[in-house]
Design a protein around this motif. Structure first.
Motif, PDB file in Angstrom:
ATOM      1  N   ALA B 167       0.849  -1.200   0.000  1.00 38.12           N
ATOM      2  CA  ALA B 167       0.000   0.000   0.000  1.00 38.12           C
ATOM      3  C   ALA B 167       0.883   1.248   0.000  1.00 38.12           C
ATOM      4  O   ALA B 167       2.004   1.229   0.505  1.00 38.12           O
ATOM      5  CB  ALA B 167      -0.910   0.001   1.224  1.00 38.12           C
ATOM      6  N   GLU B 171      -2.361   5.958  -2.144  1.00 35.08           N
ATOM      7  CA  GLU B 171      -3.605   5.196  -1.970  1.00 35.08           C
ATOM      8  C   GLU B 171      -4.329   5.605  -0.685  1.00 35.08           C
ATOM      9  O   GLU B 171      -5.559   5.633  -0.643  1.00 35.08           O
ATOM     10  CB  GLU B 171      -3.308   3.699  -1.946  1.00 35.08           C
ATOM     11  CG  GLU B 171      -2.921   3.154  -3.315  1.00 35.08           C
ATOM     12  CD  GLU B 171      -2.504   1.699  -3.253  1.00 35.08           C
ATOM     13  OE1 GLU B 171      -2.831   0.966  -4.197  1.00 35.08           O
ATOM     14  OE2 GLU B 171      -1.858   1.282  -2.265  1.00 35.08           O
ATOM     15  N   TRP B 282      -9.500   1.477   6.086  1.00 32.30           N
ATOM     16  CA  TRP B 282      -9.029   0.236   5.459  1.00 32.30           C
ATOM     17  C   TRP B 282      -9.271  -0.959   6.374  1.00 32.30           C
ATOM     18  O   TRP B 282      -9.719  -2.014   5.929  1.00 32.30           O
ATOM     19  CB  TRP B 282      -7.523   0.332   5.157  1.00 32.30           C
ATOM     20  CG  TRP B 282      -7.203   1.122   3.935  1.00 32.30           C
ATOM     21  CD1 TRP B 282      -8.084   1.565   2.980  1.00 32.30           C
ATOM     22  CD2 TRP B 282      -5.903   1.551   3.526  1.00 32.30           C
ATOM     23  NE1 TRP B 282      -7.391   2.247   2.009  1.00 32.30           N
ATOM     24  CE2 TRP B 282      -6.060   2.252   2.302  1.00 32.30           C
ATOM     25  CE3 TRP B 282      -4.612   1.419   4.054  1.00 32.30           C
ATOM     26  CZ2 TRP B 282      -4.974   2.814   1.614  1.00 32.30           C
ATOM     27  CZ3 TRP B 282      -3.534   1.973   3.374  1.00 32.30           C
ATOM     28  CH2 TRP B 282      -3.718   2.669   2.156  1.00 32.30           C
ATOM     29  N   GLU B 295      -6.308  -5.975   0.865  1.00 36.20           N
ATOM     30  CA  GLU B 295      -6.789  -5.450  -0.425  1.00 36.20           C
ATOM     31  C   GLU B 295      -7.575  -4.141  -0.321  1.00 36.20           C
ATOM     32  O   GLU B 295      -7.987  -3.588  -1.339  1.00 36.20           O
ATOM     33  CB  GLU B 295      -7.660  -6.512  -1.113  1.00 36.20           C
ATOM     34  CG  GLU B 295      -6.874  -7.760  -1.471  1.00 36.20           C
ATOM     35  CD  GLU B 295      -7.743  -8.895  -2.002  1.00 36.20           C
ATOM     36  OE1 GLU B 295      -8.983  -8.752  -2.005  1.00 36.20           O
ATOM     37  OE2 GLU B 295      -7.162  -9.923  -2.392  1.00 36.20           O
ATOM     38  N   HIS B 297      -6.580  -1.229   0.269  1.00 35.34           N
ATOM     39  CA  HIS B 297      -5.905  -0.099  -0.391  1.00 35.34           C
ATOM     40  C   HIS B 297      -6.178  -0.097  -1.892  1.00 35.34           C
ATOM     41  O   HIS B 297      -6.059   0.953  -2.542  1.00 35.34           O
ATOM     42  CB  HIS B 297      -4.398  -0.129  -0.104  1.00 35.34           C
ATOM     43  CG  HIS B 297      -3.677  -1.311  -0.670  1.00 35.34           C
ATOM     44  ND1 HIS B 297      -2.885  -1.232  -1.774  1.00 35.34           N
ATOM     45  CD2 HIS B 297      -3.653  -2.613  -0.283  1.00 35.34           C
ATOM     46  CE1 HIS B 297      -2.371  -2.427  -2.040  1.00 35.34           C
ATOM     47  NE2 HIS B 297      -2.825  -3.280  -1.152  1.00 35.34           N
ATOM     48  N   GLU B 298      -6.548  -1.252  -2.444  1.00 42.53           N
ATOM     49  CA  GLU B 298      -6.958  -1.300  -3.851  1.00 42.53           C
ATOM     50  C   GLU B 298      -8.453  -0.984  -3.975  1.00 42.53           C
ATOM     51  O   GLU B 298      -8.897  -0.308  -4.904  1.00 42.53           O
ATOM     52  CB  GLU B 298      -6.658  -2.690  -4.433  1.00 42.53           C
ATOM     53  CG  GLU B 298      -5.160  -2.993  -4.426  1.00 42.53           C
ATOM     54  CD  GLU B 298      -4.842  -4.458  -4.684  1.00 42.53           C
ATOM     55  OE1 GLU B 298      -5.769  -5.291  -4.656  1.00 42.53           O
ATOM     56  OE2 GLU B 298      -3.655  -4.750  -4.893  1.00 42.53           O
ATOM     57  N   ARG B 301      -9.585   2.731  -4.385  1.00 43.51           N
ATOM     58  CA  ARG B 301      -9.137   3.518  -5.540  1.00 43.51           C
ATOM     59  C   ARG B 301     -10.327   4.053  -6.356  1.00 43.51           C
ATOM     60  O   ARG B 301     -11.437   3.543  -6.260  1.00 43.51           O
ATOM     61  CB  ARG B 301      -8.288   2.646  -6.467  1.00 43.51           C
ATOM     62  CG  ARG B 301      -6.911   2.314  -5.921  1.00 43.51           C
ATOM     63  CD  ARG B 301      -6.197   1.372  -6.892  1.00 43.51           C
ATOM     64  NE  ARG B 301      -4.941   0.885  -6.326  1.00 43.51           N
ATOM     65  CZ  ARG B 301      -4.330  -0.219  -6.762  1.00 43.51           C
ATOM     66  NH1 ARG B 301      -4.848  -0.935  -7.746  1.00 43.51           N
ATOM     67  NH2 ARG B 301      -3.190  -0.604  -6.205  1.00 43.51           N
TER      68      ARG B 301
END
Lengths: 137, 372
Positions: B167, B171, B282, B295, B297-298, B301
């Motif tokens: 991360a 992000e 998160w 995941e 941090h993805e 987005r």
């Protein structure tokens, strides 16, 4: 002691041996023989079997689990920037102390870095365990 | 939670003040404004309120802990509002979940019929909020304060998370930015009218590196309050009730709220996630299963949690965008979204809103609010 001296711990009956050992520049933790397991922070009995604990000398070696660089002067006696870390001791997975990393710049710090204990005297017979890069001065 | 308790209680009134910094207003002044507004919003008078659940704790290192100065107790509020209380309690953990859960429990057990929950915060002029002048520390702090660790635990968590999952701070800005964008739509938010760019974020000063100034919530003087009652009483009041479909302790695993409420993860149209520190968003997304482990941090987005996103998160701006009320803003916003009263922030067609309070260091409660 000066008025901007760093904070010192106030021991309680459970933690007294920890700080007594630190004052002698020794790192000792409570250990359960039956479970073969260290308990930290100290509790009256083993947190798994509720059995008796005894104080055991540690190697004082470990690895940096995580670290952060403090840039603000919220705490008296600390001039930023300084390094705060969680050090996982070699004796047991997940056994971590919150501490300072010393003799190490923020750029040199890394997760997984090998460290060893060093004691900072805070006056009046009080010392606190910190950690520095292994093999340091 | 026993499924028989689904939709047996509801939030029926909300009250709040403008969130300001070192405003000169006293704590009782903002507390009374929020409480009086909440009672009136519910279509009630103080004479109707027979239960009170408070969250008085001032958790900052520089606090006095004086009732009516930087903390406010049920005794103070009961007296100031002239309440005839059958039941009142104050809860020692700063986050408001314990008080809201106790209010629900008091209603379903018949201990009280109309319960007021309040959180009021005071930022004392002339004092650095987080600074500690303490020369000696006992209890858990004996292992942290001697190292100059005040509010650093989340930075240690973040450093490790970035290391383990790749991360980045860019992000993390996705989270901070979403909260700030939501705050632009909230007339009470401290940061309304003050957008934040990626450059602003990356160039702001460090606190505990890798966390910067904008990764922390904003201390304010301000207050929020809600009124709860039983479902049968709620239908006689002016607003569409925000029913409590589920409430579970954070000691339970992350999917317990979906089982308790009978409302699945995919049916959640907005989530008010506690955001005292930006990485907590998160942690909550992963704990609740909206994102897989490592995941989140993805997941955050591309504006996914911002206004108009697939899962709008903390739609009033949160503790970061609105101000630090330790979860009362989250409860209030969840209720307003379900009531259809969130104005510019309203998520279209919203029926279910999750509210997650606290974080690992401060256990609390998860609520599911719905139109019933």
């Amino acid at each position: 002691m000066t008025t901007n001296a760093r904070p010192i711990p106030i021991p309680d009956p459970e933690s007294q041996p920890y700080w007594d050992a630190a004052a002698r520049h020794a790192l000792e933790l409570p250990y359960c023989d039956a479970c073969a397991r260290y308990v930290f922070p100290p509790r009256p009995t083993c947190t798994r079997c509720l059995g008796e604990l005894r104080w055991v000398a540690m190697s004082g070696r470990g690895t940096v689990y995580s670290y952060a660089t403090m840039h603000e002067s919220y705490m008296r006696g600390f001039d930023p920037p300084y390094l705060v870390a969680q050090v996982e001791l070699d004796e047991q997975s997940g056994l971590r102390l919150t501490t300072n990393l010393i003799d190490c710049t923020p750029d040199e710090a890394s997760i997984g870095m090998r460290v060893e204990v060093a004691f900072e005297d805070r006056g009046d017979g009080v010392a606190v365990p910190q950690f520095r890069p292994e093999g340091g001065a | 939670m026993d499924p028989a308790l689904r939709n047996k209680t509801a939030i029926v009134g909300v009250g709040y003040t403008q969130m300001e910094r070192k405003s000169g207003r006293s704590l009782p002044n903002v507390a009374m404004e929020a409480a009086v507004n909440a009672i009136a919003d519910a279509g009630l008078t103080p004479a109707d309120i027979d239960g009170y659940a408070g969250t008085p704790k001032a958790p900052n290192a520089s606090a006095f802990h004086w009732d009516g100065v930087d903390e406010i107790s049920e005794r103070y509020m009961g007296s100031a509002l002239g309440l005839n209380l059958r039941w009142a309690s104050d809860f020692n953990r700063g986050v408001v979940g314990d008080a809201v859960a106790a209010a629900i429990q008091s209603l379903v057990t018949g201990t009280a019929n109309y319960v007021l929950c309040l959180r009021a915060m005071y930022e004392r002029p002339g004092v650095r909020y987080a600074a500690s002048e303490s020369s000696a520390s006992g209890g858990p702090e004996q292992y942290t304060a001697p190292y100059g660790v005040g509010i650093g635990a989340m930075a240690l968590w973040l450093q490790r998370y970035m290391h383990d999952y790749g991360a980045t701070r860019e992000e993390l800005f996705d989270v901070v930015s979403a909260l700030r964008e939501h705050a632009q739509l909230n007339p009470y938010a401290y940061w309304r009218g003050k957008p934040l760019s990626l450059d602003d974020y990356l160039s702001s000063r460090w606190v505990y590196e890798p966390m910067c100034l904008y990764d922390y919530d904003i201390p304010v003087t301000g207050a929020g309050a809600v009124v709860l009652t039983t479902a049968d009483r709620a239908t006689a009041l002016p607003h569409k009730p925000a029913y409590i479909s589920g409430f579970v302790s954070t000691r339970e695993r992350g999917d317990a709220i979906f089982e308790a409420s009978g409302i699945g993860r995919e049916a959640v149209q907005a989530a008010q996630l506690y955001d005292g520190f930006s990485p907590v968003v998160w942690k909550w997304l992963e704990e609740l299963g909206f994102a897989g482990k490592g995941e989140a941090h993805e997941f955050t987005r591309n504006g996914r949690i911002g206004p108009g996103g697939a899962l709008p998160v903390t739609t009033f701006g949160g503790s970061q965008g609105e101000g630090r009320l330790h979860g009362m803003g989250h409860v209030r916003e969840g209720a307003m979204q379900v009531m259809g009263r969130a104005g510019e922030r309203q998520v279209p067609g919203l029926e279910n809103c999750l509210v997650a309070l606290g974080f690992d260091a401060v256990p609390s409660w998860v609520l599911m609010l719905s139109t019933g």
